[in-house]
Design a protein around this motif. Structure first.
Motif, PDB file in Angstrom:
ATOM      1  N   MET A   1       0.838  -1.195   0.000  1.00  0.00           N
ATOM      2  CA  MET A   1       0.000   0.000   0.000  1.00  0.00           C
ATOM      3  C   MET A   1       0.874   1.246   0.000  1.00  0.00           C
ATOM      4  N   ALA A   2       0.450   2.249  -0.758  1.00  0.00           N
ATOM      5  CA  ALA A   2       1.208   3.499  -0.842  1.00  0.00           C
ATOM      6  C   ALA A   2       1.271   4.180   0.518  1.00  0.00           C
ATOM      7  N   ALA A   3       2.361   4.930   0.732  1.00  0.00           N
ATOM      8  CA  ALA A   3       2.527   5.640   2.000  1.00  0.00           C
ATOM      9  C   ALA A   3       1.749   6.948   2.024  1.00  0.00           C
ATOM     10  N   THR A   4       1.500   7.526   0.839  1.00  0.00           N
ATOM     11  CA  THR A   4       0.841   8.819   0.749  1.00  0.00           C
ATOM     12  C   THR A   4      -0.551   8.664   0.145  1.00  0.00           C
ATOM     13  N   HIS A   5      -1.527   9.314   0.765  1.00  0.00           N
ATOM     14  CA  HIS A   5      -2.914   9.230   0.301  1.00  0.00           C
ATOM     15  C   HIS A   5      -3.492  10.633   0.168  1.00  0.00           C
ATOM     16  N   ARG A   6      -4.173  10.846  -0.946  1.00  0.00           N
ATOM     17  CA  ARG A   6      -4.732  12.167  -1.250  1.00  0.00           C
ATOM     18  C   ARG A   6      -6.141  12.251  -0.656  1.00  0.00           C
ATOM     19  N   ILE A   7      -6.340  13.210   0.249  1.00  0.00           N
ATOM     20  CA  ILE A   7      -7.567  13.289   1.039  1.00  0.00           C
ATOM     21  C   ILE A   7      -8.193  14.673   0.900  1.00  0.00           C
ATOM     22  N   ALA A   8      -9.517  14.708   0.840  1.00  0.00           N
ATOM     23  CA  ALA A   8     -10.262  15.963   0.770  1.00  0.00           C
ATOM     24  C   ALA A   8     -11.141  16.115   2.001  1.00  0.00           C
ATOM     25  N   VAL A   9     -11.101  17.304   2.623  1.00  0.00           N
ATOM     26  CA  VAL A   9     -12.084  17.659   3.647  1.00  0.00           C
ATOM     27  C   VAL A   9     -12.996  18.726   3.051  1.00  0.00           C
ATOM     28  N   ILE A  10     -14.286  18.542   3.270  1.00  0.00           N
ATOM     29  CA  ILE A  10     -15.310  19.370   2.636  1.00  0.00           C
ATOM     30  C   ILE A  10     -16.124  20.075   3.710  1.00  0.00           C
ATOM     31  N   GLN A  11     -16.422  21.350   3.487  1.00  0.00           N
ATOM     32  CA  GLN A  11     -17.281  22.067   4.420  1.00  0.00           C
ATOM     33  C   GLN A  11     -18.132  23.075   3.648  1.00  0.00           C
ATOM     34  N   TRP A  12     -19.329  23.335   4.169  1.00  0.00           N
ATOM     35  CA  TRP A  12     -20.192  24.342   3.563  1.00  0.00           C
ATOM     36  C   TRP A  12     -21.222  24.789   4.593  1.00  0.00           C
ATOM     37  N   HIS A  13     -21.945  25.857   4.243  1.00  0.00           N
ATOM     38  CA  HIS A  13     -22.985  26.395   5.113  1.00  0.00           C
ATOM     39  C   HIS A  13     -24.232  25.532   4.950  1.00  0.00           C
ATOM     40  N   ILE A  14     -24.418  24.612   5.884  1.00  0.00           N
ATOM     41  CA  ILE A  14     -25.510  23.646   5.806  1.00  0.00           C
ATOM     42  C   ILE A  14     -26.851  24.341   6.037  1.00  0.00           C
ATOM     43  N   LYS A  15     -27.814  24.053   5.147  1.00  0.00           N
ATOM     44  CA  LYS A  15     -29.182  24.531   5.325  1.00  0.00           C
ATOM     45  C   LYS A  15     -29.977  23.449   6.047  1.00  0.00           C
ATOM     46  N   GLU A  16     -30.326  23.717   7.289  1.00  0.00           N
ATOM     47  CA  GLU A  16     -30.888  22.681   8.151  1.00  0.00           C
ATOM     48  C   GLU A  16     -32.195  22.092   7.635  1.00  0.00           C
ATOM     49  N   LEU A  17     -32.966  22.855   6.905  1.00  0.00           N
ATOM     50  CA  LEU A  17     -34.275  22.372   6.467  1.00  0.00           C
ATOM     51  C   LEU A  17     -34.309  22.017   4.988  1.00  0.00           C
ATOM     52  N   ASP A  18     -33.152  21.921   4.366  1.00  0.00           N
ATOM     53  CA  ASP A  18     -33.111  21.627   2.934  1.00  0.00           C
ATOM     54  C   ASP A  18     -32.145  20.473   2.676  1.00  0.00           C
ATOM     55  N   ILE A  19     -32.637  19.275   2.884  1.00  0.00           N
ATOM     56  CA  ILE A  19     -31.806  18.079   2.762  1.00  0.00           C
ATOM     57  C   ILE A  19     -31.251  17.931   1.347  1.00  0.00           C
ATOM     58  N   GLU A  20     -32.082  18.129   0.361  1.00  0.00           N
ATOM     59  CA  GLU A  20     -31.638  17.907  -1.014  1.00  0.00           C
ATOM     60  C   GLU A  20     -30.567  18.911  -1.416  1.00  0.00           C
ATOM     61  N   TYR A  21     -30.695  20.153  -0.977  1.00  0.00           N
ATOM     62  CA  TYR A  21     -29.652  21.154  -1.243  1.00  0.00           C
ATOM     63  C   TYR A  21     -28.320  20.686  -0.672  1.00  0.00           C
ATOM     64  N   ASN A  22     -28.335  20.248   0.573  1.00  0.00           N
ATOM     65  CA  ASN A  22     -27.098  19.817   1.228  1.00  0.00           C
ATOM     66  C   ASN A  22     -26.485  18.616   0.523  1.00  0.00           C
ATOM     67  N   HIS A  23     -27.339  17.674   0.144  1.00  0.00           N
ATOM     68  CA  HIS A  23     -26.834  16.483  -0.544  1.00  0.00           C
ATOM     69  C   HIS A  23     -26.223  16.849  -1.896  1.00  0.00           C
ATOM     70  N   THR A  24     -26.899  17.705  -2.637  1.00  0.00           N
ATOM     71  CA  THR A  24     -26.380  18.131  -3.943  1.00  0.00           C
ATOM     72  C   THR A  24     -25.061  18.872  -3.789  1.00  0.00           C
ATOM     73  N   LYS A  25     -24.998  19.766  -2.799  1.00  0.00           N
ATOM     74  CA  LYS A  25     -23.773  20.525  -2.547  1.00  0.00           C
ATOM     75  C   LYS A  25     -22.619  19.566  -2.245  1.00  0.00           C
ATOM     76  N   ALA A  26     -22.884  18.598  -1.361  1.00  0.00           N
ATOM     77  CA  ALA A  26     -21.848  17.641  -0.989  1.00  0.00           C
ATOM     78  C   ALA A  26     -21.376  16.837  -2.197  1.00  0.00           C
ATOM     79  N   CYS A  27     -22.307  16.354  -3.000  1.00  0.00           N
ATOM     80  CA  CYS A  27     -21.937  15.536  -4.159  1.00  0.00           C
ATOM     81  C   CYS A  27     -21.118  16.335  -5.171  1.00  0.00           C
ATOM     82  N   ASN A  28     -21.482  17.599  -5.375  1.00  0.00           N
ATOM     83  CA  ASN A  28     -20.704  18.433  -6.304  1.00  0.00           C
ATOM     84  C   ASN A  28     -19.263  18.600  -5.823  1.00  0.00           C
TER      85      ASN A  28
END
Length: 278
Positions: A1-28
């Motif tokens: 196994m390789a010693a180095t791994h490329r990792i992404a951390v994702i953050q955004w302003h979550i809209k608490e009452l809009d699940i589909e918006y959050n899911h779409t944002k995350a997937c993009n």
């Protein structure tokens, strides 16, 4: 196994009452991170807004996306409903590790529940265990678990090199009394504790938090290693950051500090047991 791994951390302003918006944002964002070569994408807690509105079928959607993009995903956490034999109902805050072929390699029920959540959520009862993944042996914690050193100790004794921590942590988690001493005390808490945990456990930490206006959100999503500290870190902006996590740094830290070696010794000083007090 390789010693180095490329990792992404994702953050955004979550809209608490809009699940589909959050899911779409995350997937993009996951798609963009995969295009930059990320092997793993980690989302904050909660990834789908208001916990009472999160629904398990989104897990299957992330599995399909992981398989399509050939990327591992930790999709924050999901509130899961469990019905006991006596028909009583429990709710757990659960994080999953999805492999790059879409399979779920492991899950974790949050043990250390933040105080306002305790009337609604149940603590996980299983031991902290690491899982084998395409990026190595990984442990998972959620948010307030960061404050408890034994959680990390159990994971690294089980071989975890990287600990993944989806989080929803804001400045308002400190009381007005606490903030009177330092309005930025929660940022100081997060900044201090992540680096400390890396050093004291010779592990890397992948921390993903919610973002938004600085008066209400911390952000600070980051990838941090012992010896060097954060190798990638965000402010409070929406988006993601990708960095190469080199596990050789973890190995060097262990050779230097020998924490894992001491923990595995039969002469280790600090055996502990949890005792319930009535």
């Amino acid at each position: 196994m390789a010693a180095t791994h490329r990792i992404a951390v994702i953050q955004w302003h979550i809209k608490e009452l809009d699940i589909e918006y959050n899911h779409t944002k995350a997937c993009n964002y996951i798609r963009e991170a995969a295009a930059q070569g990320a092997e793993l994408a980690v989302l904050p807690e909660p990834p789908l807004g208001n916990p009472s509105r999160r629904i398990p079928q989104y897990l299957a959607k992330y599995q399909s996306l992981a398989k399509e993009l050939h990327i591992c995903i930790v999709p924050g956490s999901i509130i899961e409903k469990h019905t006991r034999p006596d028909q009583s109902i429990l709710f757990y805050n659960t994080a999953y590790f999805i492999s790059n072929d879409g399979t779920v390699l492991g899950s974790y029920n949050k043990k250390n529940i933040w105080h306002p959540e305790r009337p609604f959520l149940t603590s996980g009862s299983e031991p902290h265990t690491a899982i084998d993944t395409p990026i190595g042996r990984v442990g998972m914690l959620i948010c307030w678990d960061l404050a408890f050193p034994p959680a990390f100790r159990e994971l690294i004794r089980d071989g975890a090199q990287i600990v993944i921590v989806p989080t929803y942590w804001t400045p308002h988690d400190a009381s007005p009394e606490a903030r009177a001493y330092n309005p930025d005390c929660e940022a100081l808490f997060v900044e201090s504790i992540i680096t400390s945990r890396c050093f004291e456990n010779t592990c890397g930490i992948v921390f993903s938090n919610a973002a938004g206006p600085s008066e209400d959100f911390l952000g600070m999503s980051q990838i941090t290693l012992p010896l060097v500290g954060p190798i990638a870190k965000m402010g409070t902006e929406d988006g993601f950051v990708v960095a190469d996590l080199d596990t050789r740094v973890v190995a060097t830290a262990e050779r230097n500090y020998r924490v894992r070696k001491d923990l595995s010794s039969e002469h280790w000083h600090y055996a502990y047991a949890h005792t319930k007090v009535d």
